[in-house]
Write an enzyme that holds these catalytic residues in place. Structure first.
Site, PDB file in Angstrom:
ATOM      1  N   CYS A 193       0.803  -1.225   0.000  1.00 57.22           N
ATOM      2  CA  CYS A 193       0.000   0.000   0.000  1.00 57.22           C
ATOM      3  C   CYS A 193       0.835   1.273   0.000  1.00 57.22           C
ATOM      4  O   CYS A 193       0.286   2.372  -0.046  1.00 57.22           O
ATOM      5  CB  CYS A 193      -0.937  -0.007   1.203  1.00 57.22           C
ATOM      6  SG  CYS A 193      -1.932  -1.501   1.312  1.00 57.22           S
ATOM      7  N   HIS A 325      -2.761   7.630   6.631  1.00 55.98           N
ATOM      8  CA  HIS A 325      -3.044   6.385   5.927  1.00 55.98           C
ATOM      9  C   HIS A 325      -4.429   5.902   6.357  1.00 55.98           C
ATOM     10  O   HIS A 325      -5.221   5.488   5.513  1.00 55.98           O
ATOM     11  CB  HIS A 325      -1.965   5.346   6.242  1.00 55.98           C
ATOM     12  CG  HIS A 325      -2.087   4.094   5.457  1.00 55.98           C
ATOM     13  ND1 HIS A 325      -2.067   4.071   4.082  1.00 55.98           N
ATOM     14  CD2 HIS A 325      -2.245   2.800   5.854  1.00 55.98           C
ATOM     15  CE1 HIS A 325      -2.208   2.824   3.659  1.00 55.98           C
ATOM     16  NE2 HIS A 325      -2.315   2.040   4.714  1.00 55.98           N
ATOM     17  N   GLU A 336      -0.649   4.508  13.922  1.00 61.63           N
ATOM     18  CA  GLU A 336      -0.354   5.734  13.176  1.00 61.63           C
ATOM     19  C   GLU A 336      -0.612   6.973  14.027  1.00 61.63           C
ATOM     20  O   GLU A 336       0.176   7.929  14.003  1.00 61.63           O
ATOM     21  CB  GLU A 336      -1.202   5.799  11.909  1.00 61.63           C
ATOM     22  CG  GLU A 336      -0.878   7.020  11.047  1.00 61.63           C
ATOM     23  CD  GLU A 336      -1.630   7.057   9.737  1.00 61.63           C
ATOM     24  OE1 GLU A 336      -1.301   7.917   8.895  1.00 61.63           O
ATOM     25  OE2 GLU A 336      -2.550   6.238   9.543  1.00 61.63           O
ATOM     26  N   LYS A 354     -10.103   7.535   3.166  1.00 63.23           N
ATOM     27  CA  LYS A 354     -10.467   6.169   2.766  1.00 63.23           C
ATOM     28  C   LYS A 354     -11.936   5.864   3.015  1.00 63.23           C
ATOM     29  O   LYS A 354     -12.491   4.937   2.412  1.00 63.23           O
ATOM     30  CB  LYS A 354      -9.557   5.158   3.449  1.00 63.23           C
ATOM     31  CG  LYS A 354      -8.146   5.170   2.863  1.00 63.23           C
ATOM     32  CD  LYS A 354      -7.258   4.118   3.473  1.00 63.23           C
ATOM     33  CE  LYS A 354      -5.907   4.061   2.766  1.00 63.23           C
ATOM     34  NZ  LYS A 354      -5.114   5.300   2.896  1.00 63.23           N
ATOM     35  N   HIS A 359      -9.998   2.046   0.110  1.00 64.89           N
ATOM     36  CA  HIS A 359      -8.548   1.844   0.155  1.00 64.89           C
ATOM     37  C   HIS A 359      -8.129   1.330  -1.222  1.00 64.89           C
ATOM     38  O   HIS A 359      -8.450   0.206  -1.610  1.00 64.89           O
ATOM     39  CB  HIS A 359      -8.204   0.830   1.240  1.00 64.89           C
ATOM     40  CG  HIS A 359      -6.736   0.698   1.510  1.00 64.89           C
ATOM     41  ND1 HIS A 359      -5.757   1.209   0.662  1.00 64.89           N
ATOM     42  CD2 HIS A 359      -6.048   0.109   2.537  1.00 64.89           C
ATOM     43  CE1 HIS A 359      -4.566   0.940   1.151  1.00 64.89           C
ATOM     44  NE2 HIS A 359      -4.717   0.270   2.288  1.00 64.89           N
ATOM     45  N   PHE A 416       1.678  -3.488   3.909  1.00 61.70           N
ATOM     46  CA  PHE A 416       2.050  -4.768   4.508  1.00 61.70           C
ATOM     47  C   PHE A 416       3.565  -4.963   4.413  1.00 61.70           C
ATOM     48  O   PHE A 416       4.208  -4.506   3.479  1.00 61.70           O
ATOM     49  CB  PHE A 416       1.342  -5.917   3.791  1.00 61.70           C
ATOM     50  CG  PHE A 416      -0.098  -6.078   4.184  1.00 61.70           C
ATOM     51  CD1 PHE A 416      -0.579  -5.561   5.367  1.00 61.70           C
ATOM     52  CD2 PHE A 416      -0.980  -6.766   3.366  1.00 61.70           C
ATOM     53  CE1 PHE A 416      -1.906  -5.713   5.739  1.00 61.70           C
ATOM     54  CE2 PHE A 416      -2.314  -6.923   3.725  1.00 61.70           C
ATOM     55  CZ  PHE A 416      -2.777  -6.401   4.909  1.00 61.70           C
TER      56      PHE A 416
END
Length: 428
Positions: A193, A325, A336, A354, A359, A416
């Site tokens: 991502c 994010h 985060e 998002k 996403h 990831f």
């Protein structure tokens, strides 16, 4: 060796620069003098094609999430998605790859008529959108007596059997380069991502180094297909309903698709050709958590390092807004937020888009960069669609868009494997 050592000592004593120090000075000079600007953007999201629908949707606080229509879920726990519902021309030889169609349209919209003959192409992409049927078709020509015949595969040089192309992430980068006539360096980021954002970071640094004057950079992804959805369901990352970043009741993200391409140029080159400058790329930072394959570091140490590196490169101590994010996963949002709090304090406004566009996986960083550029150009900052009951995470999460005229926005993309990239954009 003695005369060489003595000569080196004399250089130091007389303050005469060695070749290494001259090279370092030159690198610093190039980095300081070559500013990078954005002069074109092509983007496709669930809001539609182009910057205008994306900006309008986010500025009004709308969400483009809708019931899934790409395929029948057949028992999979998924109800919503963020699909791109615009006509797309399928590139020849890419009938099996929707990502390529999204990327090609975004690239053409970003470049227009600009000469790209010496430009670089730096793109981020995701997993191949291969279905079980296509996997069976890939293997069919090489099956013998109920098994897979490797010897037959190695002997086969037929141009009609291009199935391995489905599994080559760099093939879309090559397609884009051919389509816009870009003969400069190419790079394909496959960093989950963070891929699209990392492509922008690499392109920015190549321009600053003086390697190229112009680049197309961004990302594309389309994982709204059975295998893509099943993969994220197995990982427990998908929400069965809505996406609620930073909300107390968040359950995960809603899968989206899209593409965004930025035309990046050395500022002097852009001014010389009379280009309209949309924004500046002030800094980029990257890191790896080195913690877990799918889960972020609990304290967000990798995220913190990524943001600090971006701020250092930009020469800034803070920013006006953070595009987080913010996927809406319990662990991800918490980690985060902790990192943002340590780096920027509790008062910097933070939001995630998002909940509005889903996403977009490997394209997320590039699509959200486009959103940041639109916000800076028009003087507003986005809200957090889906947020109803904010969890106290020690940061100031902005639920509604604000007409607050930000001058700088930091955009985070975390993938990831703990792969992190942070970009900082400034108003033109």
């Amino acid at each position: 060796h003695y005369p060489l050592r003595r000569q080196r000592q004399m250089c130091i004593r007389d303050r005469a620069p060695t070749s290494a120090s001259r090279l370092e000075r030159r690198r610093t000079s190039v980095s300081d003098s070559r500013r990078v600007v954005v002069t074109g953007v092509g983007v496709l999201t669930a809001f539609g094609r182009g910057m205008a629908p994306l900006a309008e949707g986010l500025r009004k606080g709308r969400s483009a999430l809708a019931p899934l229509s790409a395929f029948a879920p057949q028992g999979l726990e998924i109800g919503m998605a963020a699909e791109v519902r615009v006509p797309l021309a399928i590139p020849k030889g890419f009938q099996d790859d929707r990502k390529a169609a999204l990327a090609l349209q975004a690239a053409r919209d970003a470049v227009g008529t600009v000469d790209m003959s010496h430009a670089g192409v730096y793109l981020g992409t995701g997993l191949s959108s291969v279905t079980p049927l296509e996997l069976h078709q890939d293997a069919a020509p090489y099956r013998s007596n109920g098994g897979f015949d490797r010897a037959a595969l190695h002997r086969d040089l037929s141009v009609d059997h291009v199935a391995p192309g489905r599994h080559m992430p760099e093939r879309t980068t090559a397609l884009i380069a051919r389509s816009i006539g870009a003969a400069g360096p190419q790079l394909t980021s496959f960093s989950a991502c963070a891929a699209g954002a990392l492509g922008i970071a690499h392109a920015t640094r190549a321009i600053r180094r003086g390697e190229i004057d112009r680049a197309l950079a961004g990302g594309m992804d389309a994982m709204i297909h059975p295998l893509g959805v099943l993969s994220f369901l197995v990982l427990g990352a998908l929400s069965p309903g809505n996406c609620r970043p930073f909300d107390r009741n968040r359950e995960g993200f809603v899968i989206g698709e899209g593409a965004a391409m930025l035309l990046l140029e050395c500022e002097e080159v852009a001014i010389a050709r009379g280009a309209h400058i949309l924004a500046r790329v002030l800094g980029a930072g990257s890191s790896v958590d080195a913690h877990n394959v799918t889960a972020p570091h609990p304290q967000g140490k990798g995220a913190e390092l990524s943001m600090r590196r971006a701020l250092k490169e930009a020469g800034l101590e803070s920013v006006d807004h953070v595009n987080a994010h913010g996927t809406g996963t319990p662990l991800g949002d918490r980690a985060e937020a902790a990192a943002i709090g340590r780096v920027l304090g509790p008062e910097v406004p933070v939001s995630s888009i998002k909940g509005a566009i889903g996403h977009c996986i490997a394209a997320a960083g590039a699509v959200e960069a486009a959103a940041c550029i639109a916000a800076l150009a028009e003087g507003w900052s986005p809200g957090t669609a889906g947020l109803e009951d904010p969890e106290d995470l020690g940061v100031k999460v902005q639920a509604q868009p604000q007409e607050d005229g930000p001058q700088t926005i930091l955009s985070n993309s975390f993938g990831f494997g703990g792969q992190n990239t942070s970009l900082i954009f400034g108003r033109a």
